[in-house]
Design an enzyme around this catalytic site. Structure first.
Site, PDB file in Angstrom:
ATOM      1  N   ASP A   1       0.829  -1.204   0.000  1.00 38.17           N
ATOM      2  CA  ASP A   1       0.000   0.000   0.000  1.00 38.17           C
ATOM      3  C   ASP A   1       0.863   1.254   0.000  1.00 38.17           C
ATOM      4  O   ASP A   1       1.614   1.493   0.953  1.00 38.17           O
ATOM      5  CB  ASP A   1      -0.903  -0.022   1.243  1.00 38.17           C
ATOM      6  CG  ASP A   1      -1.855   1.159   1.306  1.00 38.17           C
ATOM      7  OD1 ASP A   1      -2.049   1.822   0.280  1.00 38.17           O
ATOM      8  OD2 ASP A   1      -2.406   1.395   2.394  1.00 38.17           O
TER       9      ASP A   1
ATOM     10  N   ASP B   1      -2.152   6.651  -5.936  1.00 40.12           N
ATOM     11  CA  ASP B   1      -2.366   5.686  -4.866  1.00 40.12           C
ATOM     12  C   ASP B   1      -2.631   4.297  -5.428  1.00 40.12           C
ATOM     13  O   ASP B   1      -3.460   4.131  -6.325  1.00 40.12           O
ATOM     14  CB  ASP B   1      -3.549   6.143  -4.008  1.00 40.12           C
ATOM     15  CG  ASP B   1      -3.813   5.230  -2.819  1.00 40.12           C
ATOM     16  OD1 ASP B   1      -2.837   4.829  -2.174  1.00 40.12           O
ATOM     17  OD2 ASP B   1      -4.984   4.912  -2.560  1.00 40.12           O
TER      18      ASP B   1
END
Length: 461
Positions: free
Chosen positions: A136, A340
């Site tokens: 992540d 992201d």
């Protein structure tokens, strides 16, 4: 604002009438059936300072996915995505409103950071025990579930037992590592405690420690991580999380000097390709056809990868209402655009989204409209077709124009030929470039050069 947008769209319409739009072909595919999970060793490299490992989507680890339809899985993905985006907006807004200078820590108790959508397989400890970890770019902390468990959720592999690893070392309360945590505690054995909370209600609490990570052929020692003894949440079979954020306690922040402070990932089209995605650390992360845009710094929040989005073109024409001011990151940490890995759908501030959406609708006026679906308000009925002609779309970053393939913004939402424009609007100031729009590109994070790059058709390694 609405009157202004209508006026701008009117002039855009007049301009388009005099300058025909550019189109590209969209090859139609159904939502993918889940494949069985297979794992290859680390991709080969002659350089010990380069490593590459596979990435897979978290759906492959979910027991609930085995009997679910592709349509149902996609709806669940969008539900997770909404929670993820909301948590990032909250974190950004909280940081911007913070008066403290040191808010931008790696671990923020009680705040929502959100977990990711892709995972990899990494060894931990000595002897090595392999586990699945979510990767992540929106989080800094590295953590895994550890024995003894006060509370642990179900994971695919046995829970890591630090007492059986000769390389495990707890961090003491007076250690500089412990003081880097925004919210740290201390137990009665002088061991540093950490806590991370996520936007979906998930959390992990335990001892902050150091350990050896093993990537098949490459070993990285003394990585600080959270050894979680009290964990709860929707991590779907993974043992924990490998934080790839921009902060100092993320994996790139800790091991960056060994790998030249460079890494890249490529998220393949989950519909059109059977190949796995992957992530590369080291000089091989950058390819010759990479185009770069500078990374920006948020003075209040150092986790996210901020870039400057200056405009968006639809059909070869820049949308007039989409100006740099809509996406500006100000000195107080408000606004901005982040890239992201854990958010699926790109979110744009609402005025920018409406302008882009309306320009796309104008260019796609010959396609048959279909009902809205979930967060998507621009959908089409393409049933019975094998191809469709859609307006081109280009994201204009500072110094880099990224032309998206049609499949990156026209996405199937069911098995009956309904496709939707794969962007969404948000009332918050933060905009997010999601992983659906990144698929097929090698996305390069060059921290040494303070830049972020995109390599089109860069998924071969």
């Amino acid at each position: 604002m609405e009157v202004k947008l209508i006026s701008i769209l009117f002039f855009f319409t007049i301009f388009v009438a005099a300058h025909p739009l550019q189109y590209q072909k969209l090859t139609l595919n159904s939502l993918p059936q889940l494949q069985s999970l297979s794992w290859e060793p680390q991709l080969s490299s002659d350089n010990e300072n380069t490593l590459s490992v596979q990435l897979h989507h978290v759906d492959l680890l979910s027991p609930s996915s085995f009997n679910a339809t592709p349509h149902a899985m996609f709806k669940l993905r969008l539900q997770r995505d909404a929670i993820r985006a909301k948590s990032l907006f909250l974190l950004s807004a909280t940081a911007a409103n913070s008066t403290g200078k040191d808010f931008s820590s790696s671990v923020i108790s009680g705040l929502s950071q959100g977990s990711g959508e892709y995972f990899t397989r990494i060894g931990i400890g000595t002897p090595t025990k392999y586990v699945y970890l979510v990767v992540d770019t929106g989080s800094d902390i590295v953590w895994i579930q550890c024995l003894p468990c006060a509370k642990c959720y179900s994971q695919s592999d046995p829970v890591f037992d630090p007492s059986k690893s000769s390389s495990f070392s707890p961090v003491t309360c007076d250690s500089p590592l412990c003081r880097r945590l925004d919210s740290s505690g201390c137990n009665n054995r002088n061991k540093c405690l950490y806590q991370v909370s996520y936007g979906d209600g998930s959390f992990t609490v335990g001892e902050y420690s150091t350990e050896t990570l093993n990537f098949r052929k490459t070993t990285v020692s003394n990585i600080s991580f959270g050894c979680g003894h009290d964990n709860e949440g929707l991590f779907i079979g993974a043992a924990g999380l490998l934080g790839l954020g921009k902060g100092k306690l993320s994996f790139p922040g800790q091991a960056g000097s060994r790998f030249g402070q460079k890494f890249s990932y490529c998220l393949v089209d989950r519909i059109g390709s059977a190949k796995p995605s992957y992530i590369v650390f080291g000089e091989s992360a950058i390819t010759r056809n990479t185009i770069f845009t500078p990374l920006l710094t948020n003075p209040k929040l150092d986790t996210f990868y901020y870039v400057e989005l200056t405009g968006i073109s639809v059909g070869g024409t820049k949308v007039p209402a989409v100006t740099p001011e809509l996406f500006k990151l100000d000195t107080e940490g408000n606004g901005g655009v982040i890239v992201d890995s854990g958010t699926s759908v790109t979110r744009l501030t609402r005025p920018g989204y409406i302008a882009v959406r309306d320009a796309f609708r104008l260019g796609a006026k010959d396609l048959k409209r279909a009902p809205n679906f979930s967060l998507f308000d621009t959908c089409y009925d393409l049933s019975g077709k094998t191809q469709a002609k859609v307006p081109t779309l280009v994201l204009h970053f500072a110094g880099a124009d990224v032309a998206l393939p049609a499949a990156n913004y026209m996405i199937p939402v069911n098995g009956e030929g309904r496709y939707c424009f794969g962007f969404a609007g948000t009332n918050g100031g933060l905009s997010i470039i999601g992983n659906i729009q990144q698929q097929g590109f090698r996305v390069v994070f060059d921290l040494a050069g303070s830049r972020l790059g995109f390599a089109p058709r860069g998924c071969s390694y």
